[in-house]
Design a protein around this motif. Structure first.
Motif, PDB file in Angstrom:
ATOM      1  N   LEU A  12     -27.661   4.116  24.241  1.00 13.86           N
ATOM      2  CA  LEU A  12     -28.416   3.762  25.438  1.00 13.86           C
ATOM      3  C   LEU A  12     -28.101   2.344  25.889  1.00 13.86           C
ATOM      4  CD1 LEU A  12     -31.939   5.324  24.761  1.00 13.86           C
ATOM      5  CD2 LEU A  12     -30.122   6.185  26.249  1.00 13.86           C
ATOM      6  N   ALA A 150     -33.317  11.771  25.281  1.00 15.23           N
ATOM      7  CA  ALA A 150     -32.138  11.436  26.079  1.00 15.23           C
ATOM      8  C   ALA A 150     -30.989  12.382  25.726  1.00 15.23           C
ATOM      9  CB  ALA A 150     -31.728   9.991  25.838  1.00 15.23           C
ATOM     10  N   PRO A 191     -29.170   9.444  30.060  1.00 13.18           N
ATOM     11  CA  PRO A 191     -29.115   8.003  29.777  1.00 13.18           C
ATOM     12  C   PRO A 191     -28.841   7.154  31.013  1.00 13.18           C
ATOM     13  CG  PRO A 191     -27.163   9.110  28.921  1.00 13.18           C
ATOM     14  CD  PRO A 191     -28.141  10.182  29.302  1.00 13.18           C
TER      15      PRO A 191
END
Length: 293
Positions: A12, A150, A191
């Motif tokens: 991320l 995510a 993301p």
């Protein structure tokens, strides 16, 4: 705006770096450069003072490992960061990435608002909750972005989508992929959408906690089927009936994302089907083979 980005070399963190670098001065701090789990407040305050940031984004943390590592990175780390930032740059904005695991089990099927009870299942969720409470309870200008599941290009191989990609690569176009139970439902977010939320949160006054999610519960089986379609997989995905312990306690999660919409003007934009296509295309593994080859 000068932004210090902790955890910039993580999955991320890399997306956040790309997003922020478009129109901000970003000072990336990769993993291993500053270990929040063991760094002292004084040492970190000195580093931050020398960088003179207008904002700090904390993407650092751990998703696995032993108790000391999880508690150090996810609980102690944010607390140390808040103390150091209060001493070195008390007016700086702090954006911290939390986790949906902080909520834990859901009573019924109601979407989770930011004031929903927190009852994490397991040490990871508990350590993330402790870190988020440290940030939300600090005197800083700070916000916790509670990121739900995510999924997208580059997803770690330890994640369920990452494991499924590996299984599909190994099975070939007509093989069999064996996995744990796919009966749970999760709220997925790309993301790239997470990175946009971080960028927006840097420049706006917000509540202390905001959910960052797609806003709908999706059966995990749909993720497996979506990846199979993206891969052109013609074989079978077989569930063993097992799976992560967390799924036994948290079988359904969906976020209420209205607060993020009101505070940031944000909503998830990348459809899950696109996230899965991009995840498969981004993985450079060997081309699927026919079982006949």
């Amino acid at each position: 705006m000068r932004v210090v980005l902790l955890g910039s070399s993580g999955w991320l963190g890399g997306y956040v770096l790309d997003e922020l670098a478009q129109d901000r001065e970003v000072i990336p701090v990769p993993r291993g450069t500053v270990e929040l789990g063991v760094t002292g407040v004084g040492d970190l305050a000195g580093r931050l003072a020398s960088l003179a940031p207008d904002a700090v984004v904390n993407c650092a943390g751990r998703v696995g490992g032993d108790a000391l590592g999880l508690i150090g990175a996810n609980a102690r780390g944010p607390a140390v960061l808040c103390a150091a930032l209060s001493a070195a740059a008390p007016r700086a904005r702090l954006v911290h990435l939390g986790s949906a695991a902080e909520y834990g089990a859901v009573a019924g099927r109601a979407p989770l608002t930011e004031d929903a009870p927190t009852c994490p299942q397991g040490l990871y969720g508990a350590s993330k909750l402790a870190g988020s409470l440290a940030v939300a309870g600090s005197p800083l200008d700070a916000v916790v972005l509670r990121v739900f599941n995510a999924v997208g290009p580059g997803a770690p191989p330890t994640s369920l989508p990452g494991r499924l990609v590996r299984g599909l690569r190994e099975a070939g176009a007509d093989g069999v992929v064996r996995t744990g139970a796919l009966t749970a439902a999760r709220d997925y977010v790309d993301p790239r959408d997470v990175a946009r939320a971080v960028a927006l949160a840097l420049g706006r006054a917000t509540p202390r906690v905001l959910n960052v999610a797609g806003g709908r519960a999706v059966p995990v089986r749909d993720v497996a089927d979506g990846l199979a379609e993206a891969a052109g997989f013609r074989g079978r995905i077989e569930e063993s009936g097992g799976g992560p312990e967390r799924s036994a306690f948290v079988d359904w999660q969906q976020a209420d994302v209205s607060a993020a919409g009101a505070a940031l003007g944000w909503r998830a934009e990348v459809p899950l089907v696109q996230s899965l296509k991009d995840l498969w295309a981004d993985d450079p593994g060997p081309a699927p083979r026919s079982a006949a080859e």
